[in-house]
Write a protein that holds these residues in place. Structure first.
Motif, PDB file in Angstrom:
ATOM      1  N   SER A 249      59.929  78.039  37.879  1.00 47.65           N
ATOM      2  CA  SER A 249      59.505  79.271  37.953  1.00 47.65           C
ATOM      3  C   SER A 249      59.884  80.286  39.520  1.00 47.65           C
ATOM      4  O   SER A 249      59.632  79.559  40.455  1.00 47.65           O
ATOM      5  N   LYS A 250      60.140  81.423  39.506  1.00 48.06           N
ATOM      6  CA  LYS A 250      60.208  82.221  40.823  1.00 48.06           C
ATOM      7  C   LYS A 250      58.724  82.690  41.035  1.00 48.06           C
ATOM      8  O   LYS A 250      58.577  83.279  42.205  1.00 48.06           O
ATOM      9  N   ASP A 251      58.009  82.583  40.059  1.00 49.39           N
ATOM     10  CA  ASP A 251      56.546  82.923  40.403  1.00 49.39           C
ATOM     11  C   ASP A 251      55.773  81.800  41.089  1.00 49.39           C
ATOM     12  O   ASP A 251      55.696  80.877  40.479  1.00 49.39           O
ATOM     13  N   GLN A 255      54.398  78.136  39.964  1.00 49.23           N
ATOM     14  CA  GLN A 255      54.804  76.894  40.479  1.00 49.23           C
ATOM     15  C   GLN A 255      53.514  76.170  40.884  1.00 49.23           C
ATOM     16  O   GLN A 255      53.524  74.832  40.856  1.00 49.23           O
TER      17      GLN A 255
END
Length: 360
Positions: A249-251, A255
């Motif tokens: 995830s980019k979140d 992560q």
């Protein structure tokens, strides 16, 4: 003399014309073949795909298929039960060609409702293991889903874990999270246990598991993982790919959640970890049957498998292919070779059993 000259001129003019025609037919023929191929691809037709998968990466599959074959893919998305009911209500005039869903139990239901038709395909029978497809060719698994145990790294050590059955033991009281009994993934897990251990032992397990719930079931598999990371429970039963998504995830918070939990593959010494599928079948009234078969066969090719499975963090069904790196980091494991058709056959009994056990 004049007649002779005219005859000679006519003769040479005719030869020249023949020579020109003879030479000009070679290259234009190749061009014509190429043009015909392009035209045939452009007029290759279409398929109408009804899919319960909701992954943006699947769009690349459809585009690649169209690029290779010229066959346009018209996509309609929805939940499996909704799509099955829609196809039934459309009847003989249904435009649906292919149904994609995400559980063997859903395919069994579609087959029982007369929504699918059997097909014969050497390509699919070669690429898809026998236990991951309909014996009669009604549907074919195209990606695998492992039902794993996630655990809070600060509260649980891997050597404390072993089997699904063990989570029903007293030491796990108040420590287990899992989603509701309405969820088809849980229904299929219970159905698999009925198939291998019978109703009585499975019901005993389910009742013990319910007694160990840390909270009433709520949310999806991602919610269970987050609950484990937050300390609301120590372990949860989830599909593996939810963790892969969190890892990539980019979140930053997602992560962090992934880093706080470990992945354990249960039943390594007892039949292997429970495996389910997402896959496809050709609909009973498919108006573009040949194109539909080509599409399902394409999804089983190594090229498509890398997109279809890896893009959604599932495991490929085709042998020799590696999963997404985030999933590969979980390690190798022994998977169950149980025939997934049993999940559908035992589903009605599984639902009743879960209700009797108090699994809400």
């Amino acid at each position: 003399m004049n007649v002779t000259k005219r005859s000679v001129v006519a003769l040479f003019s005719g030869l020249a014309l023949l020579s020109t025609v003879g030479c000009s037919t070679e290259q234009p023929k190749a061009d014509a073949d190429a043009n015909n191929a392009t035209a045939n691809k452009a007029n290759a037709g279409e398929i109408n795909l009804y899919s319960s998968r909701h992954y943006d990466t699947d769009n690349a599959l459809y585009q690649n298929f169209t690029k290779q074959t010229g066959i346009k893919v018209n996509l309609i998305e929805g939940k499996a039960d909704e799509l099955i009911e829609r196809i039934k209500s459309e009847g003989a005039n249904s435009p649906a060609d292919v149904l994609i869903t995400v559980d063997a139990g859903g395919f069994w239901r579609a087959q029982k409702e007369g929504v699918l038709q059997p097909i014969s395909s050497a390509k699919l029978e070669s690429a898809v293991p026998a236990n991951l497809r309909s014996p009669e060719g009604y549907w074919f698994g195209l990606a695998k889903r492992a039902r794993v145990i996630v655990y809070n790294k600060d509260k649980v050590k891997p050597d404390q874990l072993s089997t699904y059955d063990a989570l029903a033991q007293p030491q796990w009281k108040g420590r287990v999270c899992v989603r509701s009994s309405d969820n088809i993934y849980n229904q299929s897990l219970v159905a698999s246990k009925i198939e291998t251990k019978g109703v009585e032992k499975t019901e005993e397990w389910a009742k013990g598991l319910v007694r160990n719930f840390a909270r009433p079931p709520e949310g999806n598999d991602t919610a269970q993982i987050k609950a484990v990371a937050a300390g609301q429970c120590d372990v949860a039963i989830v599909n593996h790919y939810y963790i892969g998504r969190l890892k990539d995830s980019k979140d930053a918070q997602e992560q962090k959640t992934a880093s706080q939990v470990g992945v354990f593959f249960p039943n390594q010494n007892e039949g292997g970890t429970h495996i389910n599928i997402s896959g496809a079948g050709v609909t009973a009234k498919a108006p573009h049957k040949e194109n539909a078969i080509k599409f399902v066969e394409y999804l089983a090719t190594p090229e498509a498998q890398e997109i279809f499975a890896n893009g959604s963090y599932e495991y490929p069904v085709a042998s020799g292919l590696k999963p997404n790196p985030a999933v590969a980091s979980f390690g190798d494991f022994k998977e169950s070779n149980l025939k997934v058709v049993a999940y559908g056959e035992k589903n009605p009994e599984a639902v009743k059993l879960m209700d009797r056990s108090g699994w809400k």
